[in-house]
Design a protein around this motif. Structure first.
Motif, PDB file in Angstrom:
ATOM      1  N   LEU A 645       0.827  -1.208   0.000  1.00  0.00           N
ATOM      2  CA  LEU A 645       0.000   0.000   0.000  1.00  0.00           C
ATOM      3  C   LEU A 645       0.861   1.258   0.000  1.00  0.00           C
ATOM      4  CD1 LEU A 645      -2.808  -1.056   2.524  1.00  0.00           C
ATOM      5  CD2 LEU A 645      -2.955  -0.919   0.026  1.00  0.00           C
ATOM      6  N   PHE A 646       1.986   1.213   0.708  1.00  0.00           N
ATOM      7  CA  PHE A 646       2.892   2.353   0.736  1.00  0.00           C
ATOM      8  C   PHE A 646       3.413   2.657  -0.665  1.00  0.00           C
ATOM      9  CE2 PHE A 646       7.503   3.225   0.646  1.00  0.00           C
ATOM     10  CZ  PHE A 646       7.503   4.539   1.073  1.00  0.00           C
ATOM     11  N   CYS A 647       3.819   1.631  -1.396  1.00  0.00           N
ATOM     12  CA  CYS A 647       4.356   1.846  -2.740  1.00  0.00           C
ATOM     13  C   CYS A 647       3.272   2.312  -3.706  1.00  0.00           C
ATOM     14  CB  CYS A 647       5.021   0.569  -3.249  1.00  0.00           C
ATOM     15  SG  CYS A 647       6.591   0.191  -2.432  1.00  0.00           S
ATOM     16  N   LEU A 648       2.064   1.794  -3.561  1.00  0.00           N
ATOM     17  CA  LEU A 648       0.956   2.301  -4.374  1.00  0.00           C
ATOM     18  C   LEU A 648       0.720   3.786  -4.099  1.00  0.00           C
ATOM     19  CD1 LEU A 648      -1.580  -0.671  -4.020  1.00  0.00           C
ATOM     20  CD2 LEU A 648      -0.298  -0.037  -6.074  1.00  0.00           C
ATOM     21  N   TYR A 649       0.862   4.183  -2.844  1.00  0.00           N
ATOM     22  CA  TYR A 649       0.703   5.590  -2.471  1.00  0.00           C
ATOM     23  C   TYR A 649       1.799   6.446  -3.118  1.00  0.00           C
ATOM     24  CZ  TYR A 649       0.386   9.725   0.541  1.00  0.00           C
ATOM     25  OH  TYR A 649       0.279  11.003   1.018  1.00  0.00           O
ATOM     26  N   VAL A 650       3.039   5.943  -3.109  1.00  0.00           N
ATOM     27  CA  VAL A 650       4.137   6.694  -3.721  1.00  0.00           C
ATOM     28  C   VAL A 650       3.882   6.883  -5.214  1.00  0.00           C
ATOM     29  CG1 VAL A 650       6.602   6.648  -4.267  1.00  0.00           C
ATOM     30  CG2 VAL A 650       5.829   5.962  -2.003  1.00  0.00           C
ATOM     31  N   VAL A 651       3.439   5.824  -5.888  1.00  0.00           N
ATOM     32  CA  VAL A 651       3.142   5.935  -7.316  1.00  0.00           C
ATOM     33  C   VAL A 651       2.042   6.969  -7.552  1.00  0.00           C
ATOM     34  CG1 VAL A 651       2.257   4.715  -9.342  1.00  0.00           C
ATOM     35  CG2 VAL A 651       3.889   3.594  -7.830  1.00  0.00           C
ATOM     36  N   SER A 652       1.009   6.971  -6.699  1.00  0.00           N
ATOM     37  CA  SER A 652      -0.082   7.945  -6.867  1.00  0.00           C
ATOM     38  C   SER A 652       0.433   9.370  -6.747  1.00  0.00           C
ATOM     39  CB  SER A 652      -1.190   7.682  -5.835  1.00  0.00           C
ATOM     40  OG  SER A 652      -0.790   8.078  -4.528  1.00  0.00           O
ATOM     41  N   LYS A 653       1.410   9.594  -5.857  1.00  0.00           N
ATOM     42  CA  LYS A 653       1.962  10.941  -5.710  1.00  0.00           C
ATOM     43  C   LYS A 653       2.800  11.318  -6.935  1.00  0.00           C
ATOM     44  CE  LYS A 653       0.071  11.991  -1.881  1.00  0.00           C
ATOM     45  NZ  LYS A 653      -0.986  13.028  -1.899  1.00  0.00           N
ATOM     46  N   TYR A 654       3.536  10.352  -7.488  1.00  0.00           N
ATOM     47  CA  TYR A 654       4.302  10.630  -8.703  1.00  0.00           C
ATOM     48  C   TYR A 654       3.373  10.993  -9.861  1.00  0.00           C
ATOM     49  CZ  TYR A 654       8.933   9.153  -7.055  1.00  0.00           C
ATOM     50  OH  TYR A 654      10.147   9.073  -6.403  1.00  0.00           O
ATOM     51  N   LEU A 655       2.217  10.314  -9.919  1.00  0.00           N
ATOM     52  CA  LEU A 655       1.273  10.572 -11.009  1.00  0.00           C
ATOM     53  C   LEU A 655       0.395  11.779 -10.743  1.00  0.00           C
ATOM     54  CD1 LEU A 655       0.119   6.902 -11.789  1.00  0.00           C
ATOM     55  CD2 LEU A 655       1.839   8.261 -12.995  1.00  0.00           C
ATOM     56  N   GLY A 656       0.432  12.290  -9.518  1.00  0.00           N
ATOM     57  CA  GLY A 656      -0.372  13.450  -9.187  1.00  0.00           C
ATOM     58  C   GLY A 656      -1.845  13.155  -9.048  1.00  0.00           C
ATOM     59  N   VAL A 657      -2.194  11.929  -8.629  1.00  0.00           N
ATOM     60  CA  VAL A 657      -3.605  11.569  -8.443  1.00  0.00           C
ATOM     61  C   VAL A 657      -3.865  11.336  -6.957  1.00  0.00           C
ATOM     62  CG1 VAL A 657      -3.848  10.570 -10.733  1.00  0.00           C
ATOM     63  CG2 VAL A 657      -3.092   9.117  -8.845  1.00  0.00           C
ATOM     64  N   GLU A 658      -5.072  11.616  -6.524  1.00  0.00           N
ATOM     65  CA  GLU A 658      -5.446  11.457  -5.124  1.00  0.00           C
ATOM     66  C   GLU A 658      -6.298  10.207  -4.947  1.00  0.00           C
ATOM     67  OE1 GLU A 658      -4.681  13.140  -2.314  1.00  0.00           O
ATOM     68  OE2 GLU A 658      -3.239  14.295  -3.490  1.00  0.00           O
ATOM     69  N   SER A 659      -6.022   9.502  -3.862  1.00  0.00           N
ATOM     70  CA  SER A 659      -6.813   8.319  -3.518  1.00  0.00           C
ATOM     71  C   SER A 659      -7.285   8.469  -2.078  1.00  0.00           C
ATOM     72  CB  SER A 659      -5.979   7.048  -3.670  1.00  0.00           C
ATOM     73  OG  SER A 659      -6.642   5.942  -3.081  1.00  0.00           O
ATOM     74  N   PRO A 660      -8.580   8.708  -1.851  1.00  0.00           N
ATOM     75  CA  PRO A 660      -9.088   8.805  -0.480  1.00  0.00           C
ATOM     76  C   PRO A 660      -8.787   7.550   0.328  1.00  0.00           C
ATOM     77  CG  PRO A 660     -10.735   9.570  -2.042  1.00  0.00           C
ATOM     78  CD  PRO A 660      -9.637   8.967  -2.846  1.00  0.00           C
ATOM     79  N   PHE A 661      -8.815   6.398  -0.337  1.00  0.00           N
ATOM     80  CA  PHE A 661      -8.529   5.136   0.365  1.00  0.00           C
ATOM     81  C   PHE A 661      -7.091   5.102   0.860  1.00  0.00           C
ATOM     82  CE2 PHE A 661      -6.797   0.786  -0.060  1.00  0.00           C
ATOM     83  CZ  PHE A 661      -7.481   0.185   0.993  1.00  0.00           C
ATOM     84  N   LEU A 662      -6.125   5.361  -0.020  1.00  0.00           N
ATOM     85  CA  LEU A 662      -4.720   5.327   0.378  1.00  0.00           C
ATOM     86  C   LEU A 662      -4.399   6.425   1.387  1.00  0.00           C
ATOM     87  CD1 LEU A 662      -2.936   4.591  -3.030  1.00  0.00           C
ATOM     88  CD2 LEU A 662      -3.330   3.006  -1.134  1.00  0.00           C
ATOM     89  N   ASN A 663      -4.979   7.615   1.212  1.00  0.00           N
ATOM     90  CA  ASN A 663      -4.737   8.699   2.166  1.00  0.00           C
ATOM     91  C   ASN A 663      -5.168   8.309   3.569  1.00  0.00           C
ATOM     92  OD1 ASN A 663      -3.705  10.347   0.178  1.00  0.00           O
ATOM     93  ND2 ASN A 663      -5.645  11.412  -0.215  1.00  0.00           N
ATOM     94  N   GLU A 664      -6.306   7.651   3.674  1.00  0.00           N
ATOM     95  CA  GLU A 664      -6.801   7.261   4.991  1.00  0.00           C
ATOM     96  C   GLU A 664      -5.987   6.121   5.581  1.00  0.00           C
ATOM     97  OE1 GLU A 664     -11.078   6.272   7.135  1.00  0.00           O
ATOM     98  OE2 GLU A 664     -10.940   7.451   5.295  1.00  0.00           O
ATOM     99  N   VAL A 665      -5.603   5.161   4.730  1.00  0.00           N
ATOM    100  CA  VAL A 665      -4.826   4.020   5.210  1.00  0.00           C
ATOM    101  C   VAL A 665      -3.490   4.481   5.783  1.00  0.00           C
ATOM    102  CG1 VAL A 665      -3.561   1.963   4.490  1.00  0.00           C
ATOM    103  CG2 VAL A 665      -5.896   2.311   3.702  1.00  0.00           C
ATOM    104  N   LEU A 666      -2.800   5.358   5.061  1.00  0.00           N
ATOM    105  CA  LEU A 666      -1.466   5.760   5.497  1.00  0.00           C
ATOM    106  C   LEU A 666      -1.489   6.816   6.594  1.00  0.00           C
ATOM    107  CD1 LEU A 666      -0.801   4.300   2.713  1.00  0.00           C
ATOM    108  CD2 LEU A 666       1.281   5.669   2.791  1.00  0.00           C
ATOM    109  N   SER A 667      -2.646   7.333   6.947  1.00  0.00           N
ATOM    110  CA  SER A 667      -2.732   8.296   8.042  1.00  0.00           C
ATOM    111  C   SER A 667      -3.170   7.652   9.353  1.00  0.00           C
ATOM    112  CB  SER A 667      -3.708   9.424   7.682  1.00  0.00           C
ATOM    113  OG  SER A 667      -5.030   8.921   7.516  1.00  0.00           O
TER     114      SER A 667
END
Length: 772
Positions: A645-667
């Motif tokens: 999940l952490f790496c998926l989050y990093v990829v989302s930041k590189y692509l400039g897209v937001e994921s409410p699911f990943l944001n909540e998981v990593l917080s």
């Protein structure tokens, strides 16, 4: 100034009579021996590179293949099926001047070499495939299937003999990328006991939306990275979790390790330093020669060894955006701090490592040095304890040239850092329990300026002979740190053994020119670090009522047992469950580091609720233990949740897209962060006959402001050590209270298996619940 003159190989002056040249034969000898030592190490590295490069074969096997091919040819048969003749036809023109027989032999050697390399590649690929098999981890203890027996046999056949430390690196499998749907399924299962039905339904909806829309797109990039990267997690984990952190690494990241609990080998500070530093350099020599054996699970499955590469001669360098880890080769000295002054202590003389007694005499010279710190020098180390951006700016502005740069380079390029502490620590005094708490805090942060927190590790030698270490976390994880234990012995007076060369130059005092503006920045960093250190609440204790021996009689994993104890204690403390972090290693894969075991599960919560409700169901305990073991094994074999999940989050930041699911998981906060400290001293000491030679392990600071950090070590058969940290600023946490709850939880779980326990010190379980 004698030592300064000895460091100059030659001097010359221009006089009316000509040039007066003066040579220092001692300095020239030192230079010659230093160059000789450097080339010896290069040759050793070259030899080891060749041995490791052809593993699991050996370099001598090349000669065997060549002789076998030539011998076969002389029997008038062609083992190459015409390839040798083809090679001979395509030899460069200059080789056609050789006789036909020489051309044939040369072609046969070339064919033999290609055949040998092909066999090595085949063996390595076979070994890599074999090491990708992990089903053996999920088999019941003591019961091995025929498949696993065949696997073990094949691994031993393809593994070769006498591997060096890095021999298996090319054969380790890459960390697999789990399927998105599997990770989400495991994640939802892990948070179900922590959320009410409405919250869980909402999270399930977010997860389903992520899986159907963004998840597969991000997963594609991860799979692409996994094709060319040795490990799709480790580089991002090091950069974003450690090196990009802009807050203090002291307390928040660095960890510590303790000395023997009951024994102080010598009360002489210099003597303890002599043996400790000599032992550390002896271990570094073994690392450089790759004589340290690679870690093997089940005596066959190798663990990745790459983290050992940066143990010595490394330092974290601050930056405004991100830090970096720099590694140098074979520093021949250590940087020493004592009473606000910095020294350079050379560990080699005339090409040889100083004996422990000689190191002791050099350390004693530092202890006896009456000089005072220069302005700003005493608390300079506070820059490494405070926020990273002010340290990076100060380093660039005040330490990038001249005298300060030379002195700073000396510290950063040292083999490691040493603090000669004026305090006395250890289990001592009228309140030994409180003294252990002070000992832990001292190792974790000291005075906030008497450690160099950026070094890969700092050795602390106390006035009463106790020692310990503080380690920076970005370059490696705690299991890699070899215990700094002096096993070389002392004489009757407590001094190190051996003789002293009286001609040794004194340790060099480092010089600084720190302006008032920089001193102000040092004071600011110190105030931030001091506030952080003062907020840490620490409690260390040893539990000796029972240990691993009794737990194994229950046929339960000791680690799972302790994890249930920690959750039971937390539940009694806060009246609720929390997201629980347990560190697991992924070193079965190349460049693997850690994975999270979410040890708070549906099964563990069901057991604790039943226990607190008066239902003494040992079956639920076993189910919770088995679930924990399953979670741990999945994490070790690349099927964890959080790194994916952490790496998926990093990829989302590189692509400039937001994921409410990943944001909540990593917080989500880890209010209970735990780790088992490996006890390597069991291999060094006979704890049955010498139980006093036991360490209390090590620990780390709290991860969440309102949570606990718990490190524990299972030592021998009858001892479990706990290191508990939290923050005074949180009114809901208290390390001593939580420690008492852990102790009681251990005794209560013991009663499930020993209901007739007569020990009066163990309270009756029902009475305990009644009182609570």
């Amino acid at each position: 100034m004698a030592e300064a003159h000895q460091a100059v190989a030659f001097q010359f002056t221009v006089t009316p009579e000509g040039i007066d040249l003066q040579l220092s034969h001692q300095a020239l000898t030192e230079i010659y021996l230093s160059v000789l030592r450097s080339w010896k190490k290069r040759l050793i590295r070259l030899k080891n590179s060749v041995i490791t490069g052809v593993y699991p074969a050996s370099p001598s096997s090349w000669l065997f293949v060549v002789i076998a091919i030539l011998a076969t040819m002389y029997t008038r048969s062609d083992p190459s099926m015409g390839l040798i003749a083809k090679i001979q036809e395509h030899l460069p023109v200059r080789y056609h001047s050789l006789s036909a027989q020489c051309q044939t032999v040369l072609s046969a050697v070339l064919f033999s070499t290609m055949l040998w390399l092909s066999l090595i590649f085949t063996m390595r690929m076979c070994l890599k495939q074999l090491l990708s098999y992990h089903r053996w981890m999920f088999e019941p203890r003591g019961k091995m299937t025929n498949t696993t027996k065949v696997w073990l046999t094949l691994v031993r056949i393809f593994s070769g003999r006498q591997p060096l430390l890095y021999s298996y690196q090319g054969s380790l499998p890459n960390l697999p990328v789990p399927a998105v749907k599997d990770t989400i399924k495991r994640y939802l299962e892990s948070v179900q006991p922590l959320k009410n039905p409405e919250e869980f339904e909402r999270m399930t909806s977010l997860a389903a939306n992520f899986e159907s829309c963004l998840g597969n797109r991000l997963q594609w990039y991860l799979k692409l990275k996994a094709l060319w990267a040795s490990n799709y997690v480790s580089d991002w984990w090091e950069e974003y979790i450690y090196l990009r952190g802009r807050g203090p690494i002291m307390v928040n990241s660095n960890y510590y390790g303790m000395d023997f609990l009951y024994v102080t080998p010598t009360p002489l500070q210099a003597a303890r330093a002599g043996n400790t530093l000599h032992a550390a350099f002896m271990y570094r020599r073994k690392l450089n020669k790759e004589e340290v054996k690679p870690w093997l699970l089940m005596s066959s499955a190798p663990c990745c060894s790459y983290q050992f590469e940066r143990m010595f001669d490394s330092c974290r360098i601050p930056g405004t955006i991100t830090d970096s880890v720099q590694h140098w080769q074979d520093s021949d000295y250590v940087a020493v701090y004592h009473r606000g002054r910095y020294f350079r202590l050379r560990m080699y003389s005339a090409g040889r490592l100083l004996s422990p007694r000689e190191v002791e005499s050099q350390v004693q010279k530092i202890l006896d040095d009456p000089s005072s710190p220069s302005p700003g020098e005493e608390k300079l180390g506070a820059l490494t304890a405070g926020d990273r951006i002010p340290w990076a700016k100060a380093r660039k502005e005040y330490f990038s040239s001249g005298l300060n740069k030379r002195s700073l380079d000396c510290i950063e390029k040292a083999a490691f850092f040493v603090t000669l502490d004026d305090d006395e620590q250890g289990m001592m005094g009228e309140d030994p329990a409180a003294s252990l708490d002070r000992y832990a805090k001292s190792l974790l942060h000291g005075k906030c300026y008497d450690r160099w927190f950026d070094k890969s590790f700092s050795v602390v030698i106390y006035k009463n002979g106790k020692n310990g270490l503080n380690a920076e976390h970005s370059w490696a994880d705690a299991p890699v740190m070899h215990p700094i234990l002096s096993t070389l012995g002392y004489n009757e007076e407590g001094h190190c053994k051996g003789e002293v060369d009286s001609s040794l130059a004194r340790p060099q005092r480092l010089s600084w020119d720190i302006p008032p503006e920089c001193q102000e920045k040092i004071a600011q960093s110190l105030s931030i670090a001091q506030a952080l250190a003062d907020d840490v609440d620490f409690h260390v204790f040893s539990f000796r009522d029972f240990g691993k021996g009794m737990i194994k009689k229950f046929r339960i994993s000791p680690d799972a047992f302790i994890q249930l104890v920690l959750q039971l204690a937390y539940y009694r403390d806060r009246g609720a469950f929390c997201l629980t972090y347990e560190a697991s290693m992924t070193r079965l894969f190349r460049e693997g580091r850690t994975e999270t075991v979410r040890s708070c599960s549906n099964e563990s919560c069901a057991f604790i609720r039943a226990l607190e409700g008066g239902e003494l169901y040992s079956l639920l305990l076993r189910q919770a233990s088995e679930k924990h073991q399953s979670l741990y094994r999945h994490a070790m074999t690349g099927a964890g949740i959080d790194r994916h999940l952490f790496c998926l989050y990093v990829v989302s930041k590189y692509l400039g897209v937001e994921s409410p699911f990943l944001n909540e998981v990593l917080s989500e906060p880890w209010r209970l962060s735990t780790s088992q400290t490996p006890v390597q001293q069991v291999e060094l000491f006979d704890l049955v006959n010498h139980p006093e030679y036991v360490s209390c392990g090590g620990g780390f600071g709290p991860v969440a402001d309102d949570g606990y950090g718990v490190s524990y070590s299972i030592v021998g058969e009858n001892m479990i050590n706990f290191h508990i940290s939290c923050k005074h600023s949180c009114p809901q946490t208290d390390s001593h209270k939580y420690g008492g709850l852990i102790r009681q939880a251990l005794l209560d779980l013991q009663l499930l298996f020993c209901p007739d326990q007569k020990d009066p010190s163990k309270a009756d379980l029902r009475q305990t619940k009644k009182d609570m």
